[in-house]
Design a protein around this motif. Structure first.
Motif, PDB file in Angstrom:
ATOM      1  N   VAL A   1      92.606  77.538 -63.174  1.00 17.93           N
ATOM      2  CA  VAL A   1      93.235  76.511 -62.335  1.00 17.93           C
ATOM      3  C   VAL A   1      93.669  75.348 -63.220  1.00 17.93           C
ATOM      4  N   ARG A   2      94.919  74.946 -63.046  1.00 22.07           N
ATOM      5  CA  ARG A   2      95.467  73.805 -63.779  1.00 22.07           C
ATOM      6  C   ARG A   2      96.025  72.806 -62.780  1.00 22.07           C
ATOM      7  N   ARG A   3      95.928  71.540 -63.135  1.00 22.20           N
ATOM      8  CA  ARG A   3      96.441  70.460 -62.293  1.00 22.20           C
ATOM      9  C   ARG A   3      97.819  70.054 -62.799  1.00 22.20           C
ATOM     10  N   PHE A   4      98.773  69.971 -61.887  1.00 21.67           N
ATOM     11  CA  PHE A   4     100.144  69.605 -62.215  1.00 21.67           C
ATOM     12  C   PHE A   4     100.521  68.353 -61.441  1.00 21.67           C
ATOM     13  N   GLU A   5     101.050  67.358 -62.140  1.00 23.17           N
ATOM     14  CA  GLU A   5     101.553  66.152 -61.495  1.00 23.17           C
ATOM     15  C   GLU A   5     102.969  66.426 -60.981  1.00 23.17           C
ATOM     16  N   ALA A   6     103.429  65.647 -60.033  1.00 26.72           N
ATOM     17  CA  ALA A   6     104.786  65.792 -59.517  1.00 26.72           C
ATOM     18  C   ALA A   6     105.784  65.392 -60.601  1.00 26.72           C
TER      19      ALA A   6
ATOM     20  N   VAL B   1     101.458  71.533 -71.041  1.00 28.69           N
ATOM     21  CA  VAL B   1     100.400  72.316 -70.413  1.00 28.69           C
ATOM     22  C   VAL B   1      99.904  73.298 -71.478  1.00 28.69           C
ATOM     23  N   VAL B   2      98.805  72.959 -72.100  1.00 31.57           N
ATOM     24  CA  VAL B   2      98.290  73.709 -73.242  1.00 31.57           C
ATOM     25  C   VAL B   2      97.986  75.152 -72.850  1.00 31.57           C
ATOM     26  N   GLY B   3      98.476  76.073 -73.679  1.00 29.66           N
ATOM     27  CA  GLY B   3      98.248  77.493 -73.470  1.00 29.66           C
ATOM     28  C   GLY B   3      99.262  78.168 -72.571  1.00 29.66           C
ATOM     29  N   PHE B   4     100.049  77.418 -71.843  1.00 33.74           N
ATOM     30  CA  PHE B   4     100.997  77.972 -70.875  1.00 33.74           C
ATOM     31  C   PHE B   4     102.215  78.537 -71.611  1.00 33.74           C
ATOM     32  N   GLY B   5     102.397  79.851 -71.510  1.00 30.82           N
ATOM     33  CA  GLY B   5     103.565  80.513 -72.078  1.00 30.82           C
ATOM     34  C   GLY B   5     103.546  80.674 -73.580  1.00 30.82           C
ATOM     35  N   SER B   6     102.417  80.408 -74.215  1.00 35.22           N
ATOM     36  CA  SER B   6     102.379  80.467 -75.683  1.00 35.22           C
ATOM     37  C   SER B   6     101.305  81.421 -76.199  1.00 35.22           C
ATOM     38  N   SER B   7     100.995  82.437 -75.428  1.00 31.86           N
ATOM     39  CA  SER B   7      99.935  83.352 -75.857  1.00 31.86           C
ATOM     40  C   SER B   7     100.371  84.262 -76.999  1.00 31.86           C
ATOM     41  N   ASP B   8     101.680  84.324 -77.292  1.00 31.75           N
ATOM     42  CA  ASP B   8     102.155  85.187 -78.374  1.00 31.75           C
ATOM     43  C   ASP B   8     102.696  84.388 -79.567  1.00 31.75           C
ATOM     44  N   CYS B   9     102.327  83.088 -79.634  1.00 34.45           N
ATOM     45  CA  CYS B   9     102.762  82.265 -80.768  1.00 34.45           C
ATOM     46  C   CYS B   9     101.692  81.207 -81.041  1.00 34.45           C
TER      47      CYS B   9
ATOM     48  N   VAL C   1      96.976  74.670 -59.326  1.00 30.74           N
ATOM     49  CA  VAL C   1      97.489  76.033 -59.190  1.00 30.74           C
ATOM     50  C   VAL C   1      96.712  76.943 -60.128  1.00 30.74           C
ATOM     51  N   GLU C   2      96.313  78.101 -59.635  1.00 30.01           N
ATOM     52  CA  GLU C   2      95.691  79.098 -60.505  1.00 30.01           C
ATOM     53  C   GLU C   2      96.779  79.779 -61.309  1.00 30.01           C
ATOM     54  N   ILE C   3      96.615  79.796 -62.633  1.00 30.41           N
ATOM     55  CA  ILE C   3      97.598  80.380 -63.543  1.00 30.41           C
ATOM     56  C   ILE C   3      96.946  81.558 -64.259  1.00 30.41           C
ATOM     57  N   GLY C   4      96.776  82.660 -63.563  1.00 32.96           N
ATOM     58  CA  GLY C   4      96.215  83.864 -64.167  1.00 32.96           C
ATOM     59  C   GLY C   4      94.967  83.588 -64.968  1.00 32.96           C
ATOM     60  N   ARG C   5      94.935  84.119 -66.200  1.00 32.58           N
ATOM     61  CA  ARG C   5      93.765  83.962 -67.079  1.00 32.58           C
ATOM     62  C   ARG C   5      93.555  82.529 -67.569  1.00 32.58           C
ATOM     63  N   LEU C   6      94.564  81.684 -67.445  1.00 31.30           N
ATOM     64  CA  LEU C   6      94.397  80.280 -67.842  1.00 31.30           C
ATOM     65  C   LEU C   6      93.512  79.527 -66.862  1.00 31.30           C
TER      66      LEU C   6
END
Length: 145
Positions: free
Chosen positions: A28-33, A103-111, A21-26
């Motif tokens: 494409v990231r691969r996600f397992e089920a 998922v490194v970097g996901f949701g932590s851009s302000d911390c 899935v493409e996650i904006g500026r992060l």
């Protein structure tokens, strides 16, 4: 049912099959089920009810990393605690100790956290995870908004 109070939450989601899935500026990231837990906070207008209502509906402009992932997952509930204290990063550390991966970097851009999205495990992990969060974090489960 939540009101407009501020607070912290762990959004619980399942991904039925592996996918990229493409996650904006992060990028494409691969996600397992499996079961995923996203740790966030709601401090703006409308508080927890507005933020979780948005996440549950999966609507609105793509503003946060989660907005990019949301069309691909099914939300199964949220663990919440109302209050003004800033415990989002402490909760993320708590989830990290129990997670299969972050998922490194996901949701932590302000911390300074490695990330706020975690793969917790298989689909059956939700019950055990929920019980632990309720007991150890003082969180309450919310399933409908």
């Amino acid at each position: 049912m939540l009101d407009k109070s501020p607070g912290t939450y762990i959004l619980l989601m399942t991904l039925a099959r592996p996918r990229s899935v493409e996650i904006g500026r992060l990028g494409v990231r691969r996600f397992e089920a499996g079961l995923f837990a996203y740790v966030g906070s709601a401090r703006g207008p409308g508080g927890l009810a507005a933020r979780l209502g948005r996440h549950f509906a999966g609507t609105g402009p793509k503003r946060w990393h989660l907005d990019w992932l949301r069309p691909h997952v099914e939300v199964v509930g949220a663990l919440v605690r109302e209050g003004r204290e800033r415990v989002e990063c402490a909760w993320a550390a708590w989830v990290a100790e129990r997670a299969a991966g972050c998922v490194v970097g996901f949701g932590s851009s302000d911390c300074r956290c490695p990330g706020h999205l975690f793969r917790v495990g298989g689909f059956r992990a939700v019950g055990r995870f929920r019980e632990a969060a309720e007991a150890e974090l003082g969180a309450e489960f919310e399933g409908e908004f």
